[in-house]
Design a protein around this motif. Structure first.
Motif, PDB file in Angstrom:
ATOM      1  N   SER A 338       0.799  -1.229   0.000  1.00  0.00           N
ATOM      2  CA  SER A 338       0.000   0.000   0.000  1.00  0.00           C
ATOM      3  C   SER A 338       0.831   1.278   0.000  1.00  0.00           C
ATOM      4  O   SER A 338       0.267   2.374   0.028  1.00  0.00           O
ATOM      5  N   ASP A 339       2.156   1.173  -0.054  1.00  0.00           N
ATOM      6  CA  ASP A 339       3.004   2.368   0.069  1.00  0.00           C
ATOM      7  C   ASP A 339       4.099   2.347  -0.984  1.00  0.00           C
ATOM      8  O   ASP A 339       5.170   1.761  -0.786  1.00  0.00           O
ATOM      9  N   ALA A 340       3.853   2.999  -2.123  1.00  0.00           N
ATOM     10  CA  ALA A 340       4.815   3.006  -3.223  1.00  0.00           C
ATOM     11  C   ALA A 340       6.105   3.717  -2.846  1.00  0.00           C
ATOM     12  O   ALA A 340       7.201   3.298  -3.245  1.00  0.00           O
ATOM     13  N   GLU A 341       6.000   4.787  -2.082  1.00  0.00           N
ATOM     14  CA  GLU A 341       7.205   5.521  -1.676  1.00  0.00           C
ATOM     15  C   GLU A 341       8.099   4.660  -0.785  1.00  0.00           C
ATOM     16  O   GLU A 341       9.326   4.661  -0.931  1.00  0.00           O
ATOM     17  N   LEU A 342       7.484   3.908   0.119  1.00  0.00           N
ATOM     18  CA  LEU A 342       8.249   3.018   0.981  1.00  0.00           C
ATOM     19  C   LEU A 342       8.933   1.929   0.155  1.00  0.00           C
ATOM     20  O   LEU A 342      10.094   1.582   0.414  1.00  0.00           O
ATOM     21  N   ARG A 343       8.242   1.392  -0.820  1.00  0.00           N
ATOM     22  CA  ARG A 343       8.852   0.372  -1.679  1.00  0.00           C
ATOM     23  C   ARG A 343      10.075   0.927  -2.399  1.00  0.00           C
ATOM     24  O   ARG A 343      11.114   0.259  -2.487  1.00  0.00           O
ATOM     25  N   ARG A 345      12.014   3.448  -1.512  1.00  0.00           N
ATOM     26  CA  ARG A 345      13.110   3.727  -0.573  1.00  0.00           C
ATOM     27  C   ARG A 345      13.786   2.431  -0.137  1.00  0.00           C
ATOM     28  O   ARG A 345      15.015   2.328  -0.151  1.00  0.00           O
ATOM     29  N   MET A 346      12.995   1.444   0.234  1.00  0.00           N
ATOM     30  CA  MET A 346      13.585   0.185   0.686  1.00  0.00           C
ATOM     31  C   MET A 346      14.275  -0.557  -0.448  1.00  0.00           C
ATOM     32  O   MET A 346      15.329  -1.175  -0.245  1.00  0.00           O
ATOM     33  N   GLY A 347      13.698  -0.517  -1.638  1.00  0.00           N
ATOM     34  CA  GLY A 347      14.327  -1.172  -2.775  1.00  0.00           C
ATOM     35  C   GLY A 347      15.680  -0.569  -3.098  1.00  0.00           C
ATOM     36  O   GLY A 347      16.650  -1.286  -3.395  1.00  0.00           O
ATOM     37  N   SER A 348      15.779   0.763  -3.026  1.00  0.00           N
ATOM     38  CA  SER A 348      17.041   1.440  -3.283  1.00  0.00           C
ATOM     39  C   SER A 348      18.088   1.069  -2.238  1.00  0.00           C
ATOM     40  O   SER A 348      19.257   0.818  -2.562  1.00  0.00           O
ATOM     41  N   ARG A 349      17.677   0.998  -0.984  1.00  0.00           N
ATOM     42  CA  ARG A 349      18.607   0.627   0.078  1.00  0.00           C
ATOM     43  C   ARG A 349      19.084  -0.818  -0.092  1.00  0.00           C
ATOM     44  O   ARG A 349      20.260  -1.134   0.124  1.00  0.00           O
ATOM     45  N   GLY A 350      18.178  -1.705  -0.477  1.00  0.00           N
ATOM     46  CA  GLY A 350      18.567  -3.093  -0.660  1.00  0.00           C
ATOM     47  C   GLY A 350      19.601  -3.258  -1.754  1.00  0.00           C
ATOM     48  O   GLY A 350      20.570  -4.010  -1.607  1.00  0.00           O
ATOM     49  N   ARG A 351      19.413  -2.552  -2.851  1.00  0.00           N
ATOM     50  CA  ARG A 351      20.359  -2.639  -3.964  1.00  0.00           C
ATOM     51  C   ARG A 351      21.739  -2.128  -3.541  1.00  0.00           C
ATOM     52  O   ARG A 351      22.762  -2.711  -3.890  1.00  0.00           O
ATOM     53  N   GLU A 352      21.754  -1.062  -2.760  1.00  0.00           N
ATOM     54  CA  GLU A 352      23.020  -0.520  -2.290  1.00  0.00           C
ATOM     55  C   GLU A 352      23.729  -1.512  -1.367  1.00  0.00           C
ATOM     56  O   GLU A 352      24.953  -1.697  -1.456  1.00  0.00           O
ATOM     57  N   ARG A 353      22.968  -2.178  -0.501  1.00  0.00           N
ATOM     58  CA  ARG A 353      23.555  -3.146   0.422  1.00  0.00           C
ATOM     59  C   ARG A 353      24.162  -4.336  -0.322  1.00  0.00           C
ATOM     60  O   ARG A 353      25.100  -4.969   0.172  1.00  0.00           O
ATOM     61  N   MET A 354      23.638  -4.662  -1.485  1.00  0.00           N
ATOM     62  CA  MET A 354      24.093  -5.840  -2.210  1.00  0.00           C
ATOM     63  C   MET A 354      25.357  -5.597  -3.025  1.00  0.00           C
ATOM     64  O   MET A 354      25.903  -6.547  -3.600  1.00  0.00           O
ATOM     65  N   ARG A 355      25.849  -4.390  -3.060  1.00  0.00           N
ATOM     66  CA  ARG A 355      27.038  -4.129  -3.878  1.00  0.00           C
ATOM     67  C   ARG A 355      28.231  -4.962  -3.403  1.00  0.00           C
ATOM     68  O   ARG A 355      29.033  -5.421  -4.211  1.00  0.00           O
ATOM     69  N   GLU A 356      28.362  -5.182  -2.103  1.00  0.00           N
ATOM     70  CA  GLU A 356      29.493  -5.981  -1.626  1.00  0.00           C
ATOM     71  C   GLU A 356      29.331  -7.463  -1.956  1.00  0.00           C
ATOM     72  O   GLU A 356      30.280  -8.238  -1.838  1.00  0.00           O
TER      73      GLU A 356
END
Length: 375
Positions: A338-343, A345-356
């Motif tokens: 129900s929250d596109a903005e939350l998706r 933000r969290m999706g962007s953070r997840g992608r950044e965390r996976m760089r390592e």
């Protein structure tokens, strides 16, 4: 970086599973860097999977036929010995020694406690041995694996676990050689998923521990509370498929719960989705979470282990639900649905965390380990 001789030893390297995909990904990556890589499966698979279309590494099996299907309650590492003839066992072990004796040095990466037990008394003094464990510490404690790890991994040059928490726990059992090695993600597209498609994705074997039944119940509870017509796409096969399809039909959601079976391009599936899920009761790590995050998907996952928590930080790149609790999982799904903005933000953070976790960085860590073992 000089070329090395690297052997990966797995009980069943071509079977369906996250650890198998990781091993093939590593073999291909190290082979592409000029290393001489051989992936060795003790048993051929009954249903072999293709993980790499054009491998640059060798792959062989030690037995000519799949492991006998077990009956009764024999422990896993004993079943093969009980059901294989002594001649078969001896021939398979000779084959492994012939493979490793072709090199004067090298590294044998042993992917499971069972494989470690199988080679325990084989003379390979010229090969550095690295034991890996692809499950959680809790799973080891609740199974014979802890005893096997304590018995065999302590004598290896290195024992590798999926996160620092696991390594610390095993160190407490007088394993002085513990370390952490990240699993690589084999997907990391140039552009992240746009997160515009109201689709939730799950990927994995349709077996009891994955708790797809809980995921279906949670989706059935959350979907009516959200205006958009969300779909749940379940990727993978397994013995519970018919029962799960019947359960999905009883929800009354019609074709909004879709069983996809095996797919050829898992990356495309992530890019077409907006949420990735993991509903397992037990999970050592969670490759689907890593791959989904690499594609920019926020996650809803059961808080099943320290390994899961290394991939999903609650409130940062996803939401953690109570294991075995469909209501908790449904609430987390509904919040993200129900929250596109939350998706975003969290999706962007997840992608950044996976760089390592990207393959080149993980290969760098393996080559640094080889340097360490050479000293």
């Amino acid at each position: 970086m000089r070329s090395r001789n690297v052997f990966f030893l797995s009980t069943d390297g071509d079977s369906m599973g996250g650890s198998q995909r990781v091993i093939h990904t590593l073999a291909q990556g190290l082979g592409s860097r000029g290393h001489n890589v051989t992936l060795i499966s003790i048993n051929p698979s009954r249903q072999p999977q293709t993980y790499v279309a054009d491998p640059v590494y060798r792959h062989t099996t030690l037995y000519d036929t799949p492991a006998p299907e077990s009956t009764g309650r024999a422990l896993p590492w004993r079943r093969g010995r009980l059901r294989r003839t002594p001649e078969e066992v001896a021939a398979a072990r000779r084959k492994l020694l012939r493979l490793t004796d072709r090199t004067r040095d090298g590294y044998l990466v042993i992917a499971s406690p069972w494989a470690a037990h199988w080679i325990a008394d084989l003379p390979m003094p010229h090969i550095a041995k690295v034991g890996q464990y692809h499950q959680s510490y809790t799973e080891a404690v609740d199974s014979p694996n802890l005893r096997l790890i304590k018995k065999h991994y302590a004598h290896f040059d290195k024992a590798l676990f999926l996160c620092d928490d696991y390594a610390a726990s095993f160190t407490g059992h007088r394993l002085a050689n513990c370390g952490t090695m990240l699993n690589p993600v084999s997907v990391f597209p140039e552009k992240a998923a746009p997160l515009r498609n109201p689709r939730i994705v799950s990927a994995g074997r349709l077996v009891r521990v994955k708790r797809i039944d809980l995921l279906i119940d949670a989706f059935a509870a959350a979907a009516p509370a959200v205006a958009e017509p969300w779909e749940l796409h379940i990727i993978g096969g397994g013995p519970l498929r018919a029962a799960l399809e019947a359960q999905a039909a009883r929800t009354g959601l019609g074709d909004r719960i879709v069983f996809r079976g095996q797919v050829e391009n898992i990356e495309a599936e992530y890019l077409d989705a907006s949420i990735v899920t993991l509903s397992s009761d037990f999970e050592g790590w969670g490759l689907v979470l890593a791959e989904g995050a690499a594609c920019g998907l926020p996650a809803v996952a059961c808080d099943a282990s320290a390994g899961v928590r290394t991939l999903v930080e609650d409130g940062d790149n996803g939401i953690l639900a109570e294991p075995g609790n469909a209501g908790s999982f449904a609430a987390a799904l509904e919040r993200l649905m129900s929250d596109a903005e939350l998706r975003q933000r969290m999706g962007s953070r997840g992608r950044e965390r996976m760089r390592e976790y990207r393959l080149p960085r993980v290969l760098d860590r393996w080559e640094a380990l080889f340097d360490e073992l050479d000293r």
